[in-house]
Design a protein around this motif. Structure first.
Motif, mmCIF file in Angstrom:
data_model
loop_
_atom_site.group_PDB
_atom_site.id
_atom_site.type_symbol
_atom_site.label_atom_id
_atom_site.label_comp_id
_atom_site.label_asym_id
_atom_site.label_seq_id
_atom_site.Cartn_x
_atom_site.Cartn_y
_atom_site.Cartn_z
ATOM 1 N N LEU A 1 0.827 -1.210 0.000
ATOM 2 C CA LEU A 1 0.000 0.000 0.000
ATOM 3 C C LEU A 1 0.861 1.260 0.000
ATOM 4 C CD1 LEU A 1 -2.740 -1.068 2.581
ATOM 5 C CD2 LEU A 1 -3.076 -0.702 0.129
ATOM 6 N N ALA A 2 1.969 1.220 0.718
ATOM 7 C CA ALA A 2 2.878 2.378 0.763
ATOM 8 C C ALA A 2 3.416 2.689 -0.628
ATOM 9 C CB ALA A 2 4.026 2.117 1.736
ATOM 10 N N ARG A 3 3.803 1.628 -1.367
ATOM 11 C CA ARG A 3 4.328 1.842 -2.722
ATOM 12 C C ARG A 3 3.250 2.428 -3.625
ATOM 13 N NH1 ARG A 3 4.336 -0.544 -7.516
ATOM 14 N NH2 ARG A 3 3.105 -2.319 -6.804
ATOM 15 N N GLN A 4 2.046 1.888 -3.542
ATOM 16 C CA GLN A 4 0.953 2.390 -4.384
ATOM 17 C C GLN A 4 0.587 3.838 -4.038
ATOM 18 O OE1 GLN A 4 -2.112 -0.526 -3.724
ATOM 19 N NE2 GLN A 4 -1.284 -1.961 -5.239
ATOM 20 N N ASN A 5 0.590 4.150 -2.751
ATOM 21 C CA ASN A 5 0.282 5.519 -2.337
ATOM 22 C C ASN A 5 1.349 6.506 -2.817
ATOM 23 O OD1 ASN A 5 -2.068 4.789 -1.010
ATOM 24 N ND2 ASN A 5 -1.018 4.453 0.950
ATOM 25 N N SER A 6 2.608 6.061 -2.859
ATOM 26 C CA SER A 6 3.715 6.924 -3.263
ATOM 27 C C SER A 6 3.608 7.349 -4.716
ATOM 28 C CB SER A 6 5.058 6.218 -3.040
ATOM 29 O OG SER A 6 5.220 5.874 -1.692
ATOM 30 N N VAL A 7 3.064 6.446 -5.561
ATOM 31 C CA VAL A 7 2.983 6.754 -6.994
ATOM 32 C C VAL A 7 1.568 7.128 -7.425
ATOM 33 C CG1 VAL A 7 4.954 5.304 -7.585
ATOM 34 C CG2 VAL A 7 2.656 4.312 -7.579
ATOM 35 N N ARG A 8 0.646 7.175 -6.467
ATOM 36 C CA ARG A 8 -0.745 7.492 -6.812
ATOM 37 C C ARG A 8 -0.851 8.913 -7.366
ATOM 38 N NH1 ARG A 8 -5.292 7.063 -2.234
ATOM 39 N NH2 ARG A 8 -4.825 4.858 -2.520
ATOM 40 N N LEU B 1 9.596 19.670 7.008
ATOM 41 C CA LEU B 1 8.256 20.234 7.184
ATOM 42 C C LEU B 1 7.378 19.908 5.981
ATOM 43 C CD1 LEU B 1 9.123 23.746 8.660
ATOM 44 C CD2 LEU B 1 8.168 21.790 9.875
ATOM 45 N N GLY B 2 7.994 19.926 4.787
ATOM 46 C CA GLY B 2 7.243 19.612 3.578
ATOM 47 C C GLY B 2 6.726 18.190 3.568
ATOM 48 N N VAL B 3 7.582 17.261 3.978
ATOM 49 C CA VAL B 3 7.158 15.855 4.020
ATOM 50 C C VAL B 3 6.038 15.681 5.045
ATOM 51 C CG1 VAL B 3 7.892 13.480 4.418
ATOM 52 C CG2 VAL B 3 9.453 15.070 3.295
ATOM 53 N N ILE B 4 6.204 16.294 6.225
ATOM 54 C CA ILE B 4 5.161 16.203 7.258
ATOM 55 C C ILE B 4 3.846 16.767 6.729
ATOM 56 C CG2 ILE B 4 4.441 17.041 9.537
ATOM 57 C CD1 ILE B 4 7.395 17.132 10.318
ATOM 58 N N ASN B 5 3.943 17.929 6.097
ATOM 59 C CA ASN B 5 2.748 18.588 5.572
ATOM 60 C C ASN B 5 2.032 17.715 4.552
ATOM 61 O OD1 ASN B 5 1.237 20.851 5.934
ATOM 62 N ND2 ASN B 5 2.259 22.071 4.364
ATOM 63 N N THR B 6 2.820 17.174 3.608
ATOM 64 C CA THR B 6 2.233 16.348 2.547
ATOM 65 C C THR B 6 1.562 15.109 3.129
ATOM 66 O OG1 THR B 6 3.885 17.102 0.979
ATOM 67 C CG2 THR B 6 2.751 15.061 0.441
ATOM 68 N N LEU B 7 2.235 14.443 4.052
ATOM 69 C CA LEU B 7 1.672 13.222 4.634
ATOM 70 C C LEU B 7 0.424 13.517 5.453
ATOM 71 C CD1 LEU B 7 4.927 11.382 5.759
ATOM 72 C CD2 LEU B 7 3.385 10.698 3.928
ATOM 73 N N ALA B 8 0.493 14.619 6.228
ATOM 74 C CA ALA B 8 -0.660 14.955 7.071
ATOM 75 C C ALA B 8 -1.888 15.222 6.215
ATOM 76 C CB ALA B 8 -0.332 16.171 7.934
ATOM 77 N N MET B 9 -1.711 15.976 5.150
ATOM 78 C CA MET B 9 -2.847 16.279 4.278
ATOM 79 C C MET B 9 -3.285 15.054 3.482
ATOM 80 S SD MET B 9 -2.223 20.127 2.960
ATOM 81 C CE MET B 9 -2.425 21.464 4.116
ATOM 82 N N SER B 10 -2.305 14.213 3.145
ATOM 83 C CA SER B 10 -2.634 12.989 2.426
ATOM 84 C C SER B 10 -3.484 12.071 3.311
ATOM 85 C CB SER B 10 -1.353 12.274 2.003
ATOM 86 O OG SER B 10 -1.647 11.073 1.339
ATOM 87 N N VAL B 11 -3.139 12.030 4.601
ATOM 88 C CA VAL B 11 -3.931 11.226 5.547
ATOM 89 C C VAL B 11 -5.344 11.772 5.638
ATOM 90 C CG1 VAL B 11 -4.203 10.665 8.000
ATOM 91 C CG2 VAL B 11 -1.977 10.383 6.886
ATOM 92 N N PHE B 12 -5.457 13.100 5.731
ATOM 93 C CA PHE B 12 -6.783 13.715 5.787
ATOM 94 C C PHE B 12 -7.581 13.403 4.523
ATOM 95 C CE2 PHE B 12 -9.647 17.221 4.806
ATOM 96 C CZ PHE B 12 -10.380 17.316 5.972
ATOM 97 N N GLU B 13 -6.896 13.472 3.379
ATOM 98 C CA GLU B 13 -7.529 13.237 2.080
ATOM 99 C C GLU B 13 -8.010 11.785 1.951
ATOM 100 O OE1 GLU B 13 -5.125 13.416 -1.647
ATOM 101 O OE2 GLU B 13 -5.972 15.423 -1.754
ATOM 102 N N ARG B 14 -7.252 10.875 2.587
ATOM 103 C CA ARG B 14 -7.560 9.448 2.449
ATOM 104 C C ARG B 14 -8.259 8.890 3.686
ATOM 105 N NH1 ARG B 14 -1.873 8.789 1.018
ATOM 106 N NH2 ARG B 14 -1.723 7.224 2.642
ATOM 107 N N SER B 15 -8.938 9.762 4.432
ATOM 108 C CA SER B 15 -9.590 9.314 5.679
ATOM 109 C C SER B 15 -10.544 8.151 5.420
ATOM 110 C CB SER B 15 -10.348 10.480 6.324
ATOM 111 O OG SER B 15 -9.462 11.481 6.713
ATOM 112 N N GLN B 16 -11.367 8.276 4.388
ATOM 113 C CA GLN B 16 -12.348 7.227 4.098
ATOM 114 C C GLN B 16 -11.650 5.912 3.754
ATOM 115 O OE1 GLN B 16 -14.882 7.505 0.502
ATOM 116 N NE2 GLN B 16 -16.617 7.522 1.928
ATOM 117 N N GLU B 17 -10.587 6.033 2.970
ATOM 118 C CA GLU B 17 -9.841 4.834 2.566
ATOM 119 C C GLU B 17 -9.194 4.163 3.775
ATOM 120 O OE1 GLU B 17 -5.526 4.284 0.546
ATOM 121 O OE2 GLU B 17 -6.925 5.528 -0.592
ATOM 122 N N ILE B 18 -8.607 4.987 4.675
ATOM 123 C CA ILE B 18 -7.972 4.429 5.878
ATOM 124 C C ILE B 18 -9.016 3.762 6.768
ATOM 125 C CG2 ILE B 18 -6.741 5.042 8.004
ATOM 126 C CD1 ILE B 18 -5.294 7.223 6.335
ATOM 127 N N GLY B 19 -10.217 4.373 6.840
ATOM 128 C CA GLY B 19 -11.284 3.779 7.603
ATOM 129 C C GLY B 19 -11.681 2.412 7.045
#
Length: 842
Positions: free
Chosen positions: A478-485, A728-746
């Motif tokens: 899943l990490a690999r797929q998310n990286s290239v999504r 900070l950029g990596v943290i920002n991107t991941l944090a927003m990516s998590v928010f964006e994928r909330s439904q998927e993570i659920g």
């Protein structure tokens, strides 16, 4: 729309925090640099202005007037001219000034002061108005000296103590006759000042009967301009020129500002890099924020908002974010400027006293930079959002990148990258400074090209990590797929880290290669066991060479003595050596003829020979610095280097034409070779002088290594700012990516992936993105290091590329560490999502 934009800023405080931090760091670095350099410059300028308080008009030698300004007698400032100046209309008093380098040793035997700032001079009469005495009396005779109060305090000297000092080599041990105060800028900056009586100073500084400058104080009621006019009538125009004290202070202030501009430019470059890296983060943040509000923006469009209004609302958000970041960055920058000044004091670099300078220009620059950078970075995401059709956006049909747009992007990236490589390769075929501009242009083009191509490059490079990610099971896949999504987002995140590591790697490659090359040059060109020189780069007294040549166990010595000359209408520097022993102390390859130096026979390096069309046996006429001419013969042509080059002749041939002979360094060979005992014996013979260094090849190599290490550590510290922004950029991107994928993570949690698995997935995604940026950065850094090395190698025959494998592995580990640390908070946030709430979210 204004209220909507303001509401959006306040509604997304947590998401915008990282963007504010990224901009704030860059602005803090810019404003801190300006505060620091302005403060130091102002302190030096005020200090120098005080130093000219006793000078209304200065009389200085006019300088040589013949072609090249290197041949013939210097005009002299004599006692007779001093007497004339003191009797000029409007003159109150006149002082003859003599100055030169003087190294003062502390009671521990170490040098007091900072090298070139260790000065000496003359104390005028019994009460010199420039230097008020706080204790003792004026120095009298060769065995007395007065020292400044700061040096006395630092070294623990008081009146009556014996002090060890050196002017050009031999150690002197006069008694401290007096201690004085001074506004001299060099002393305020951490240097030292030792004063002798005038006759002693003239003898020590090779100015017997002469002065370096005559300072005239105006009588009451006489202006500096009027006094200068009167002095111009009595001072011969071909001997000296006059300058007012006000002009001297202004000129010195200009020189200080110019000297500080180099430091300011260097620091601002790194601040610019941090801001450049921050631009990626800002653009990434606003792209994701806009994407998350697509329906909201579409609704605004549907109820009548125009494209311009939508774009404007995003820019208004960016304005508020930039303004907040700029203000906090300015406050932080003021703290950084104050801290940098204190740090200089901690490191021993004393700075004159003075207030912290926060100019209106600094405030304006900080605010302008923060706001403009943020708004420019947000403009493209805002414009892209405005172009999405309202119906498509409200139906969640997001505007994906079309095949055509990707083809155009990749074509442009390939074009820029190819152009950058071509220009950089072309620059390597040029020599010296001619290739610097093309090399810089090639670097910029290549970095832009790689940045544009990173979405394309991300898929194959991240795919290469698939075998390793499979070890972690579902989380790794899943990490690999998310990286290239979303390749564009991954590219923008990785690019921030890529730029920092490109610069760090390139500089490390260059520094290591140069150090190796200089080491190789020293070992191949010098057969001497030791090289003796002044620690500050000043010239040595010829007495040093005489002392060394008379020691037991010293089998060969030779000075290296520079002198200007005129040959075929051009200025050429001659190097005087001991013709009988120089061949035993050097190992220079001879292309033609023989390495024979003596009488009228000289040897010439290949570049000089080619420029004059000389070969072995050629003759030429030289005009020495005293104007005398002589015919010399080229005995041989050798391959020179940065350490030894030019026209080498016997010092005995050169000496009659020099008023004050001095040596750059002395080379010597001993019967016992190099050892700690031999080195200690040589240093003792020279009086354990702190101003003189005795170095073998290992010491020279260590000195070079220390210089490069210090430079690299400074650069690493400055570039750490860019790496922090990248984190900070990596943290920002991941944090927003998590928010964006909330439904998927659920959904993943609902079908059985536990919290540890979610955390592992986010961490691996962060690690892959960071390593992707690290690999690109190290690869580009190696290329730039090689290309810049080829440019340097055109002027350094011993240059060879050295790849610091251990450090590059460390940089890759640093990239991985960045990924792991950046994922801590986003991973924890993702794992703590309530699965039912997440599934119901849109």
């Amino acid at each position: 729309m204004f209220r909507t934009a303001l509401r959006n800023v306040l509604a997304h405080k947590a998401r915008l925090l990282m963007t504010v931090l990224a901009v704030m760091l860059g602005v803090a670095f810019v404003s801190g640099t300006l505060v620091f350099t302005n403060t130091i410059s102002d302190a030096y300028q005020k200090s120098s202005a005080k130093g000219f308080g006793q000078v209304d008009v200065a009389i200085r030698p006019e300088g040589r007037k013949d072609a090249g300004d290197t041949i013939g007698k210097d005009p002299k400032l004599t006692q007779a001219l001093l007497d004339k100046a003191s009797k000029a209309p409007g003159a109150g008093s006149a002082i003859g000034v003599v100055n030169g380098f003087t190294a003062v040793a502390g009671k521990n035997g170490k040098l007091v002061g900072n090298g070139f700032q260790s000065q000496g001079g003359n104390y005028w009469g019994t009460e010199d108005p420039r230097y008020p005495l706080t204790s003792g009396h004026a120095p009298r005779g060769a065995n007395e000296v007065a020292i400044d109060s700061r040096t006395a305090a630092r070294a623990g000297y008081k009146v009556g103590d014996t002090v060890r000092l050196s002017v050009d080599g031999p150690v002197l041990t006069p008694t401290v006759a007096g201690v004085f105060t001074t506004d001299d800028g060099n002393v305020a900056a951490g240097g030292s000042l030792a004063l002798f009586d005038t006759a002693t100073a003239q003898r020590l500084f090779h100015r017997v009967g002469e002065f370096d400058e005559i300072d005239v104080k105006a009588a009451p009621g006489t202006s500096q301009t009027a006094l200068r006019g009167a002095l111009d009538q009595v001072v011969p125009k071909d001997v000296a020129s006059t300058t007012t004290g006000r002009r001297l202070a202004d000129d010195q202030a200009t020189q200080i500002a110019s000297a500080m501009s180099g430091m300011k430019t260097g620091l601002l470059v790194f601040a610019g890099i941090a801001l450049f890296v921050g631009t990626f983060i800002i653009a990434n943040t606003f792209t994701m924020l806009v994407a998350q509000r697509t329906k909201e923006l579409a609704l605004l469009r549907a109820v009548g908002a125009s494209r311009r209004q939508v774009t404007r609302s995003v820019l208004v958000e960016a304005f508020f974010v930039g303004a907040v970041a700029a203000v906090t960055g300015l406050v932080a920058g003021i703290g950084i400027g104050a801290a940098m000044r204190s740090l200089m004091g901690t490191l021993g670099a004393t700075v004159p006293d003075g207030p912290l300078v926060i100019s209106p220009g600094t405030v304006a620059t900080a605010l302008l930079v923060g706001v403009l950078i943020t708004m420019l970075a947000a403009w493209l995401p805002g414009r892209r959002a405005a172009r999405i059709p309202p119906v498509a956006a409200m139906s969640s049909v997001h505007a994906q990148a079309t095949t055509k747009s990707l083809v155009v992007r990749n074509a442009l990236g390939a074009l820029f990258a190819a152009a950058g490589v071509a220009v950089a390769l072309y620059a390597t075929t040029m020599s010296g400074s001619d290739g610097q501009a093309p090399m810089g242009l090639g670097a910029v083009l290549l970095i832009i090209g790689v940045f544009v191509l990173t979405p394309l490059l991300s898929r194959p490079l991240i795919a290469a990590a698939a075998p390793v990610l499979r070890i972690f099971g579902v989380s790794g896949k899943l990490a690999r797929q998310n990286s290239v999504r979303n390749p564009r987002r991954t590219a923008a995140t990785a690019s921030a880290l890529m730029i920092g590591l490109t610069l760090i790697t390139g500089m490390t490659v260059m520094a290591g290669s140069l150090q190796k090359s200089i080491d190789k040059m020293a070992s191949s060109a010098i057969k001497a066991d030791y090289v003796v020189s002044m620690a500050n780069g000043n010239s040595l007294s010829p007495d040093v060479a005489k002392t060394l040549s008379g020691l037991d166990g010293v089998t060969a010595t030779s000075p290296l003595r520079n002198a200007p000359s005129r040959i075929d209408g051009e200025t050429e520097y001659l190097t005087g050596v001991n013709g009988a022993s120089i061949a035993r102390l050097t190992d220079l390859k001879v292309d033609e003829g023989a390495f024979e130096v003596g009488g009228a026979r000289v040897v010439v390096d290949k570049d000089t020979a080619d420029s004059h069309h000389w070969k072995a046996g050629s003759g030429f006429t030289v005009a020495y610095e005293d104007g005398a001419k002589k015919r010399l013969t080229v005995a041989g042509v050798y391959e020179g280097n940065q350490m030894i080059n030019g026209i080498i002749l016997d010092a005995a041939t050169l000496a009659p034409h020099q008023d004050d002979a001095s040596d750059m360094q002395v080379m010597l060979k001993t019967s016992s070779g190099t050892s700690d005992a031999t080195k200690a014996r040589l240093e003792k013979a020279l009086g354990d002088n702190p101003a003189i260094q005795v170095q073998d090849k290992k010491d020279i190599s260590n000195g070079i290594a220390q210089m490069f290490t210090l430079l690299l550590n400074m650069l690493y510290g400055l570039l750490a700012m860019a790496v922090i922004v990248a984190v900070l950029g990596v943290i920002n991107t991941l944090a927003m990516s998590v928010f964006e994928r909330s439904q998927e993570i659920g959904m993943l949690r609902a079908i059985g992936l536990d919290r540890k698995g979610i955390k592992r997935m986010v961490r691996l995604e962060s690690l892959v993105i960071s390593l992707f940026g690290g690999v690109l950065g190290i690869g580009l850094g190696v290329f730039f290091g090689w290309a810049a090395g080829e440019l340097v190698g055109s002027r350094m025959a011993t240059y060879e590329l050295v790849l610091p494998w251990a450090r590059m592995a460390l940089f890759l580990l640093l990239a991985a560490t960045v990924g792991v640390l950046a994922a801590l908070w986003p991973a924890r946030r993702a794992a703590r999502l309530n699965m039912l709430t997440a599934i119901k979210s849109e």
